[in-house]
Write a protein that holds these residues in place. Structure first.
Motif, PDB file in Angstrom:
ATOM      1  N   GLY A 111       0.869  -1.191   0.008  1.00 21.62           N
ATOM      2  CA  GLY A 111      -0.132  -0.091   0.033  1.00 21.62           C
ATOM      3  C   GLY A 111       0.735   1.111   0.046  1.00 21.62           C
ATOM      4  N   ALA A 112       0.407   2.251  -0.429  1.00 19.49           N
ATOM      5  CA  ALA A 112       1.148   3.683  -0.431  1.00 19.49           C
ATOM      6  C   ALA A 112       0.156   4.834  -0.344  1.00 19.49           C
ATOM      7  CB  ALA A 112       1.842   3.997  -1.698  1.00 19.49           C
ATOM      8  N   ILE A 113       0.362   5.793   0.316  1.00 24.79           N
ATOM      9  CA  ILE A 113      -0.096   6.948   0.556  1.00 24.79           C
ATOM     10  C   ILE A 113       0.646   8.087   0.040  1.00 24.79           C
ATOM     11  CG2 ILE A 113      -1.250   8.531   2.187  1.00 24.79           C
ATOM     12  CD1 ILE A 113      -1.876   6.311   4.011  1.00 24.79           C
ATOM     13  N   TYR A 114       0.189   8.861  -1.053  1.00 33.20           N
ATOM     14  CA  TYR A 114       0.720   9.945  -1.526  1.00 33.20           C
ATOM     15  C   TYR A 114       0.155  11.051  -0.964  1.00 33.20           C
ATOM     16  CZ  TYR A 114       2.367   6.834  -5.492  1.00 33.20           C
ATOM     17  OH  TYR A 114       2.860   5.801  -6.223  1.00 33.20           O
ATOM     18  N   LYS A 115       1.236  11.988  -0.388  1.00 30.96           N
ATOM     19  CA  LYS A 115       0.580  13.287  -0.278  1.00 30.96           C
ATOM     20  C   LYS A 115       1.253  14.242  -1.052  1.00 30.96           C
ATOM     21  CE  LYS A 115       3.124  12.851   3.351  1.00 30.96           C
ATOM     22  NZ  LYS A 115       3.845  12.406   4.508  1.00 30.96           N
ATOM     23  N   PRO A 173       3.590  11.018 -11.650  1.00 30.20           N
ATOM     24  CA  PRO A 173       4.160  12.406 -11.557  1.00 30.20           C
ATOM     25  C   PRO A 173       3.973  12.866 -10.324  1.00 30.20           C
ATOM     26  CG  PRO A 173       2.142  12.581 -12.930  1.00 30.20           C
ATOM     27  CD  PRO A 173       2.256  10.991 -12.924  1.00 30.20           C
ATOM     28  N   LYS A 174       4.425  14.029  -9.937  1.00 31.25           N
ATOM     29  CA  LYS A 174       4.306  14.604  -8.723  1.00 31.25           C
ATOM     30  C   LYS A 174       2.708  14.887  -8.467  1.00 31.25           C
ATOM     31  CE  LYS A 174       7.103  17.912  -7.567  1.00 31.25           C
ATOM     32  NZ  LYS A 174       7.949  19.123  -7.254  1.00 31.25           N
ATOM     33  N   HIS A 175       2.179  14.375  -7.227  1.00 27.07           N
ATOM     34  CA  HIS A 175       1.015  14.592  -6.935  1.00 27.07           C
ATOM     35  C   HIS A 175       0.800  15.997  -6.408  1.00 27.07           C
ATOM     36  CE1 HIS A 175      -3.019  13.316  -5.299  1.00 27.07           C
ATOM     37  NE2 HIS A 175      -2.667  13.674  -3.875  1.00 27.07           N
ATOM     38  N   GLU A 176       0.088  16.922  -6.895  1.00 26.24           N
ATOM     39  CA  GLU A 176      -0.227  18.110  -6.783  1.00 26.24           C
ATOM     40  C   GLU A 176      -1.551  18.689  -6.202  1.00 26.24           C
ATOM     41  OE1 GLU A 176       0.279  20.343 -10.553  1.00 26.24           O
ATOM     42  OE2 GLU A 176       2.286  19.456 -10.808  1.00 26.24           O
ATOM     43  N   LYS A 180      -5.199  13.464  -0.440  1.00 28.98           N
ATOM     44  CA  LYS A 180      -4.228  12.078  -0.457  1.00 28.98           C
ATOM     45  C   LYS A 180      -4.605  11.101  -1.588  1.00 28.98           C
ATOM     46  CE  LYS A 180      -2.232  12.375   4.190  1.00 28.98           C
ATOM     47  NZ  LYS A 180      -2.846  13.655   4.882  1.00 28.98           N
ATOM     48  N   ARG A 181      -3.637  10.498  -2.145  1.00 26.29           N
ATOM     49  CA  ARG A 181      -3.990   9.345  -3.215  1.00 26.29           C
ATOM     50  C   ARG A 181      -3.455   8.101  -2.467  1.00 26.29           C
ATOM     51  NH1 ARG A 181      -0.539   6.978  -7.107  1.00 26.29           N
ATOM     52  NH2 ARG A 181      -1.435   6.686  -9.187  1.00 26.29           N
ATOM     53  N   ILE A 182      -4.389   7.216  -2.163  1.00 26.76           N
ATOM     54  CA  ILE A 182      -4.024   5.956  -1.508  1.00 26.76           C
ATOM     55  C   ILE A 182      -4.266   4.794  -2.528  1.00 26.76           C
ATOM     56  CG2 ILE A 182      -4.461   4.690   0.578  1.00 26.76           C
ATOM     57  CD1 ILE A 182      -5.808   7.098   1.835  1.00 26.76           C
ATOM     58  N   VAL A 183      -3.297   4.026  -2.842  1.00 24.80           N
ATOM     59  CA  VAL A 183      -3.287   2.960  -3.658  1.00 24.80           C
ATOM     60  C   VAL A 183      -2.815   1.591  -2.854  1.00 24.80           C
ATOM     61  CG1 VAL A 183      -2.930   4.364  -5.602  1.00 24.80           C
ATOM     62  CG2 VAL A 183      -0.947   3.151  -4.401  1.00 24.80           C
ATOM     63  N   VAL A 184      -3.349   0.463  -3.415  1.00 23.14           N
ATOM     64  CA  VAL A 184      -2.867  -1.059  -3.097  1.00 23.14           C
ATOM     65  C   VAL A 184      -2.204  -1.422  -4.592  1.00 23.14           C
ATOM     66  CG1 VAL A 184      -3.385  -3.354  -2.577  1.00 23.14           C
ATOM     67  CG2 VAL A 184      -4.375  -1.477  -1.334  1.00 23.14           C
ATOM     68  N   ALA A 185      -1.117  -1.808  -4.538  1.00 20.44           N
ATOM     69  CA  ALA A 185      -0.572  -2.175  -5.891  1.00 20.44           C
ATOM     70  C   ALA A 185       0.217  -3.569  -5.452  1.00 20.44           C
ATOM     71  CB  ALA A 185       0.500  -1.209  -6.329  1.00 20.44           C
ATOM     72  N   GLY A 186       0.301  -4.265  -6.624  1.00 21.94           N
ATOM     73  CA  GLY A 186       0.836  -5.289  -6.619  1.00 21.94           C
ATOM     74  C   GLY A 186       1.310  -6.205  -7.901  1.00 21.94           C
ATOM     75  N   ASN A 187       1.979  -7.356  -7.920  1.00 19.75           N
ATOM     76  CA  ASN A 187       2.177  -8.264  -9.086  1.00 19.75           C
ATOM     77  C   ASN A 187       1.938  -9.522  -9.007  1.00 19.75           C
ATOM     78  OD1 ASN A 187       4.044  -6.259 -10.468  1.00 19.75           O
ATOM     79  ND2 ASN A 187       4.968  -6.319  -8.380  1.00 19.75           N
TER      80      ASN A 187
END
Length: 192
Positions: A111-115, A173-176, A180-187
C-alpha cells in the motif's frame, strides 16, 4: 567516504539501468498495443479499512523504493485479509484478460499514501506478467503514466483497478493535490 559511497551507488544504478529491458542492447522498438485494463471495484467499507491500515503502518520503506511516498511492506497480502481481497479481485481480472488459460498467484502487494509532491519513478515489474493498482482514494487528477507509449496515461478514480503487463514501464508524476492518493498495488505471477 560519503562521496565514494554516493559514486558506488550511482554506478550500481547505472548497471541496473543498462540491464533493464528498455536499455538492453538487444532491445528493439515495437509499435504494438498492450492491454491496460480498467475495472471498477467499489467497496467503501473495504476502502476505508485499507486506508486505515496504510495510515497505521506508515512508511516502512523510508522512500528507498521507486515510490517516493509513504509505503507499507511488500507482502501485505500475507498479513492482512483486506489486501488479500484486492489481490483475489486482481487475479480474477487477470484470468479474464489473459490470452491463455493459466492460474495466477500474488507475488507481492503493498500500500502507498501519496501526499502533495509525492511521486513514483519510472520503472517496470519484470518478470511479472501482470501488475495492478487499486485506487483506495484518488483525487481524479494524478495519472498513472506509461511514458514509452507516447504519453498514454490513466486518470483513475476511487474504486478503479488498473492492470497492465508487468514489463511495461510506468510512473506517477508529482501529486499536486491536497487530497491524499491511496493505492494498493501488486504483481501477479503464473502459478505452476
Amino acid at each position: 567516504s560519503s562521496l565514494a559511497s554516493s559514486i558506488d551507488k550511482d554506478n550500481t544504478n547505472t548497471e541496473k539501468a543498462l540491464k533493464s529491458l528498455k536499455y538492453n542492447p538487444a532491445s528493439r522498438k515495437f509499435d504494438m498495443k498492450f492491454p491496460v485494463i480498467e475495472h471498477w471495484y467499489k467497496d467503501s467499507d473495504l476502502q476505508e479499512r485499507l486506508a486505515n491500515t496504510c495510515r497505521q503502518i506508515g512508511d516502512q520503506q523510508r522512500r528507498e523504493t521507486n515510490v517516493k511516498a509513504n509505503m507499507t511492506g511488500w507482502f501485505m497480502h500475507e498479513m492482512d485479509t483486506d489486501f488479500e481481497i484486492v489481490c483475489t479481485e486482481a487475479i480474477e481480472l487477470a484470468i479474464e484478460n489473459s490470452p491463455s488459460e493459466v492460474s495466477f498467484m500474488t507475488y507481492d502487494c503493498w500500500g502507498a499514501i501519496y501526499k502533495k509532491n509525492d511521486w513514483t519513478k519510472t520503472h517496470d515489474h519484470w518478470p511479472s506478467p501482470w501488475s495492478f493498482v487499486y485506487y483506495v482514494a484518488s483525487d481524479g487528477e494524478t495519472p498513472l503514466s506509461f511514458p514509452d507509449a507516447e504519453g498514454e496515461h490513466v486518470i483513475p478514480k476511487t474504486g478503479d483497478m488498473v492492470m497492465f503487463p508487468g514489463w511495461i514501464r510506468h510512473s506517477v508524476p508529482k501529486h499536486e493535490s491536497d487530497k491524499k492518493r491511496i493505492v494498493v498495488a501488486g504483481n501477479l505471477h503464473i502459478q505452476i
